[in-house]
Design a protein around this motif. Structure first.
Motif, short mmCIF file in Angstrom:
data_model
loop_
_atom_site.label_atom_id
_atom_site.label_comp_id
_atom_site.label_asym_id
_atom_site.label_seq_id
_atom_site.Cartn_x
_atom_site.Cartn_y
_atom_site.Cartn_z
N GLU A 133 1.84 -23.68 15.28
CA GLU A 133 1.32 -22.32 15.29
C GLU A 133 2.27 -21.45 16.10
N ILE A 134 2.41 -20.20 15.71
CA ILE A 134 3.29 -19.29 16.43
C ILE A 134 2.45 -18.39 17.33
N TYR A 135 2.80 -18.39 18.61
CA TYR A 135 2.23 -17.46 19.58
C TYR A 135 3.23 -16.33 19.81
N TYR A 136 2.75 -15.22 20.29
CA TYR A 136 3.62 -14.06 20.52
C TYR A 136 3.45 -13.57 21.95
N GLN A 137 4.57 -13.40 22.65
CA GLN A 137 4.52 -12.83 24.00
C GLN A 137 5.18 -11.46 23.98
N PRO A 138 4.39 -10.41 24.28
CA PRO A 138 4.92 -9.04 24.17
C PRO A 138 6.08 -8.77 25.13
N LYS A 166 0.39 -13.26 28.76
CA LYS A 166 0.89 -14.59 28.43
C LYS A 166 1.11 -14.64 26.92
N PRO A 167 1.76 -15.67 26.39
CA PRO A 167 1.87 -15.81 24.93
C PRO A 167 0.47 -15.91 24.32
N VAL A 168 0.23 -15.15 23.26
CA VAL A 168 -1.10 -15.09 22.65
C VAL A 168 -1.03 -15.43 21.17
N GLN A 169 -2.18 -15.77 20.61
CA GLN A 169 -2.26 -16.08 19.19
C GLN A 169 -2.10 -14.80 18.36
N LEU A 170 -1.87 -15.00 17.07
CA LEU A 170 -1.57 -13.90 16.16
C LEU A 170 -2.63 -12.80 16.21
N GLU A 171 -3.91 -13.17 16.14
CA GLU A 171 -4.98 -12.17 16.10
C GLU A 171 -4.95 -11.28 17.35
N LYS A 172 -4.75 -11.89 18.51
CA LYS A 172 -4.72 -11.14 19.76
C LYS A 172 -3.51 -10.21 19.80
N TYR A 173 -2.37 -10.70 19.34
CA TYR A 173 -1.16 -9.86 19.35
C TYR A 173 -1.32 -8.68 18.39
N GLU A 174 -1.96 -8.91 17.25
CA GLU A 174 -2.20 -7.80 16.31
C GLU A 174 -3.03 -6.71 16.97
N GLN A 175 -4.04 -7.11 17.74
CA GLN A 175 -4.84 -6.12 18.45
C GLN A 175 -3.99 -5.34 19.45
N MET A 176 -3.10 -6.05 20.14
CA MET A 176 -2.24 -5.40 21.13
C MET A 176 -1.34 -4.35 20.49
N ILE A 177 -0.66 -4.72 19.37
CA ILE A 177 0.30 -3.78 18.78
C ILE A 177 -0.38 -2.61 18.09
N GLN A 178 -1.64 -2.80 17.71
CA GLN A 178 -2.36 -1.68 17.12
C GLN A 178 -2.74 -0.67 18.20
N ILE A 179 -2.98 -1.15 19.43
CA ILE A 179 -3.18 -0.24 20.57
C ILE A 179 -1.84 0.35 20.97
N GLY A 180 -0.82 -0.50 21.05
CA GLY A 180 0.54 -0.02 21.25
C GLY A 180 1.10 -0.12 22.64
N TYR A 181 0.26 -0.34 23.65
CA TYR A 181 0.80 -0.43 25.00
C TYR A 181 -0.03 -1.39 25.83
N ALA A 213 8.63 -14.83 19.55
CA ALA A 213 7.82 -15.81 18.83
C ALA A 213 8.00 -17.17 19.49
N LEU A 214 6.91 -17.78 19.90
CA LEU A 214 6.94 -19.05 20.62
C LEU A 214 6.06 -20.06 19.88
N ILE A 215 6.66 -21.18 19.50
CA ILE A 215 5.93 -22.17 18.72
C ILE A 215 5.04 -23.03 19.62
N ARG A 216 3.88 -23.39 19.12
CA ARG A 216 2.97 -24.32 19.78
C ARG A 216 2.53 -25.37 18.77
N TRP A 217 2.15 -26.54 19.30
CA TRP A 217 1.72 -27.64 18.44
C TRP A 217 0.28 -27.99 18.80
N ASN A 218 -0.61 -27.88 17.82
CA ASN A 218 -2.00 -28.25 18.03
C ASN A 218 -2.18 -29.73 17.69
#
Length: 722
Positions: free
Chosen positions: A331-336, A554-569, A350-355
């Protein structure tokens, strides 16, 4: 008066024909012979038979057993056994050795054909005898060359493979030592291959002398050798042999007037403990060799899945990695990456993680090096690249503002063809502008194969992809590579960031210099590992372009990062937030030790499967009848299907207690604290309870706790040493 009778003419013709045959047979290199079947007496032998056997016709005619006695004893039985085939009317073809009349040993080809009379009985035998010694010797020579190294005369790779296969089939325990001559390429490059070859021959001779009498040694390739020895139950003799080999190799070698100081590194695997087949044994031994070299060379390393928990975890991750690729367990995590002036999100890494099903979320630091060793890094790296492109396309389709994504690329991937082509295909497939992709490369990558790496980087830049130098300042040639290849981004290694809060003038000066340098070459700069507000303030004042670290996210999952970039800061946290302890709320009195107590732990069961592992050191902070709190350098999962045993000594009383991990907190310096819940039986509870009471009494009386192994040094230093 001339006798012209028919009878006389027939006799003359027969005589003439016999003379012609004799002349022909005597001038053939193959010997022709004939003998009586009943008596075995030789009736005819051509000249070549004499030459091959080095025995006169007269002797052969007088004593038929001479020929039989010449047959080498190891072939005689086989030759005589086949004689019964003659009665069936079959011809016999032999290849056997003889000890000729002059004492020489020869190989001959002998074909025997039976001749029957009108009654169907064998009347005589005749045949052909050929000296095939040159052909056999040539065949033996070719066989030798196919199985031996021409330089050292040692068994070669093919021979080694066949030897291991035979040993595995016999199912007898043995050890495989994989030896590599450290930095041998320097000798070839600086002194020439003539000196290098001479040194290899001398090294091989040393290895031969050091190999046990019942052992086996071969040259696998170039400067790699393999020694195979029978393994005793303790494996102590194998360790001793490895130490002696290393010590012997430290003695100087003189090759063509050059005194050479050579060392060797050794990786060791065991059959059947580590693997049950040739290739896996060699891979495991090579993996151990890799770690020996990684830890300074001139060492030996044993590959062991049962040495301790860390080794077992590496084994499981290595074993399951191929399946994880197929099952898409990554899975790919994203750290802003954030602008420190206004908090705007500029992009992300983009930071890879293994479940993993047993070990939970596994970070890249734990499996990327394994992927490089087992050659799966290309598949994993390409998977990340393809998924990032696909995700950018999804954001574009959703109308989400695109921001650049930074991708770590393994140094090995830069040395494999096809990276530029892959990126070009992804750009065309997803219709994503290349400016939204940035590849991170470490300084060490540039040192591995400079020409090819720089060529690949140029190809990527020609596509419009941005290039970042990761961990800048930790390599040996930072300035040189900035001059050779101007990067788009420089990432300051977090080792410099960590000390900013300590008012360290050197680190502050280094960071200020890097920032100034980046601005002068129009490069973007990213500070990694920013966790403290004071670090953020310094970097903000220095006008650092971008900050990446736990202070913002911290590095976050895709859904959390999408929320962050939609807010923008994002906003930085004023103080570093420490995780809330998820303690197990023990119902028993908890005794906190004045100092850490040394202990050991091992895994006993995973998903209802029993395992037998060596132990791993831990430091215990407190203990109760319900469990304990400990510190470890290992990252372990909170998984009730994974059961442990904990060993420690209190007031000279040794305990081996079963338990599971209930919670985990990440501490500084790659350490973790864990809460453990015991599964005590009545006997252990009756032993532990009075000791806890006694230690409490001693503490209240300001007395020392005796016969307990306390560790007085810092926990981080303890784990570094151990």
């Amino acid at each position: 008066m001339k006798d012209d009778t028919v009878q006389k003419r027939l006799e003359n013709d027969l005589k003439s024909n016999n003379e012609n045959y004799r002349y022909t047979f005597d001038n053939l290199s193959a010997g022709i012979w004939m003998k009586d079947y009943t008596t075995g007496q030789v009736n005819y032998a051509s000249k070549a038979v004499e030459d091959i056997l080095h025995t006169s016709k007269k002797e052969l005619y007088n004593d038929a057993s001479i020929w039989e006695n010449m047959i080498d004893p190891k072939h005689r039985t086989d030759v005589f056994v086949k004689q019964h085939l003659l009665k069936k009317g079959e011809s016999i073809k032999h290849k056997y050795q003889i000890n000729a009349g002059d004492g020489t040993t020869k190989w001959v080809y002998d074909q025997t054909i039976p001749r029957f009379n009108e009654h169907g009985d064998i009347e005589s035998l005749f045949g052909m005898l050929v000296d095939i010694t040159p052909e056999i010797e040539m065949h033996q020579r070719l066989d030798y060359l196919s199985m031996h190294d021409p330089l050292t005369k040692l068994p070669n790779q093919q021979s080694i493979y066949e030897k291991i296969d035979r040993l595995c089939e016999n199912n007898e325990p043995f050890a495989l030592l994989y030896l590599d001559i450290d930095r041998f390429n320097i000798i070839n490059d600086s002194l020439g291959y003539q000196v290098g070859d001479e040194a290899l021959k001398m090294i091989a001779d040393r290895f031969v002398l050091m190999t046990p009498e019942e052992g086996y040694i071969g040259r696998l390739s170039s400067n790699d050798f393999v020694i195979i020895v029978k393994n005793d139950s303790s494996k102590a003799s194998v360790n001793t042999l490895a130490k002696k080999l290393i010590q012997r190799m430290e003695e100087p070698i003189t090759a063509i007037d050059y005194e050479l100081h050579i060392t060797t590194s050794i990786g060791i695997s065991f059959f059947p403990d580590d693997a049950d087949n040739k290739l896996t044994l060699l891979e495991h031994a090579h993996s151990a060799l890799y770690h020996a070299k990684k830890h300074g060379k001139n060492k030996y390393q044993i590959y062991s899945i049962s040495k301790d928990i860390s080794s077992y975890k590496k084994y499981i991750l290595d074993r399951d990695m191929r399946e994880a690729i197929v099952n898409e367990e990554f899975e790919i995590y994203y750290q802003p990456q954030v602008d420190p002036q206004d908090g705007l999100i500029l992009g992300a890494e983009a930071l890879i993680r293994w479940n993993h099903k047993d070990w939970g979320l596994v970070s890249p630091g734990e499996f990327i090096s394994l992927a490089e060793e087992n050659h799966l890094i290309h598949f994993i790296g390409d998977w990340v690249i393809q998924n990032v492109f696909a995700q950018l396309k999804q954001w574009k389709d959703k109308g989400i503002t695109l921001r650049p994504i930074s991708i770590n690329v393994s140094p090995i991937r830069f040395m494999k063809k096809g990276l530029v082509e892959l990126v070009s295909e992804q750009l065309a497939l997803h219709q994503i502008p290349a400016k939204y992709i940035e590849f991170e490369i470490t300084e060490g990558s540039l040192l591995k194969d400079e020409k090819r790496v720089l060529s690949t980087l140029k190809g990527l830049r020609d596509l419009g992809v941005k290039i970042a130098i990761d961990d800048f300042g930790t390599g040996y040639s930072s300035m040189e590579y900035l001059r050779k290849f101007k990067p788009d981004t420089i990432k300051i290694d977090q080792i410099f960031i960590k000390n900013l809060t300590n008012e360290d003038k050197i680190d502050r000066g280094i960071i200020s210099s890097i920032l100034h340098l980046a601005k002068s070459i129009d490069a973007n700069i990213v500070a990694e590992g920013v966790e403290e507000y004071e670090q953020y303030e310094f970097l903000q004042q220095q006008e650092c372009n971008s900050i990446q670290g736990y202070l913002f996210s911290k590095p976050v999952q895709l859904e959390k990062y999408e929320q962050m970039i939609q807010i923008g800061y994002l906003k930085p946290t004023k103080t570093k937030m420490k995780p809330v302890l998820q303690e197990e709320r023990r119902d028993f009195f908890r005794f906190v030790f004045p100092y850490h107590v040394r202990g050991e732990m091992t895994i006993t069961e995973v998903a209802n499967r029993k395992v037998e592992l060596g132990s791993t050191k831990i430091l215990i902070e407190d203990v109760s009848l319900g469990g304990l709190k400990m510190v470890s350098s290992l990252k372990l999962p909170i998984n009730e299907d994974m059961k442990f045993m904990f060993e420690f000594k209190l007031i000279n009383e040794l305990f081996d207690l079963n338990g599971i991990l209930k919670w985990k907190n990440e501490e500084k310096a790659d350490m973790y604290s864990y809460g453990v819940s015991f599964d005590l039986n009545q006997h252990d509870e009756d032993r532990l309870a009075p000791l806890i009471n006694l230690m409490s009494t001693l503490r209240n009386a300001n007395q020392e706790i005796p016969d307990t192994e306390f560790i007085y040094e810092d926990a981080h230093l303890f784990f570094l040493k151990n």
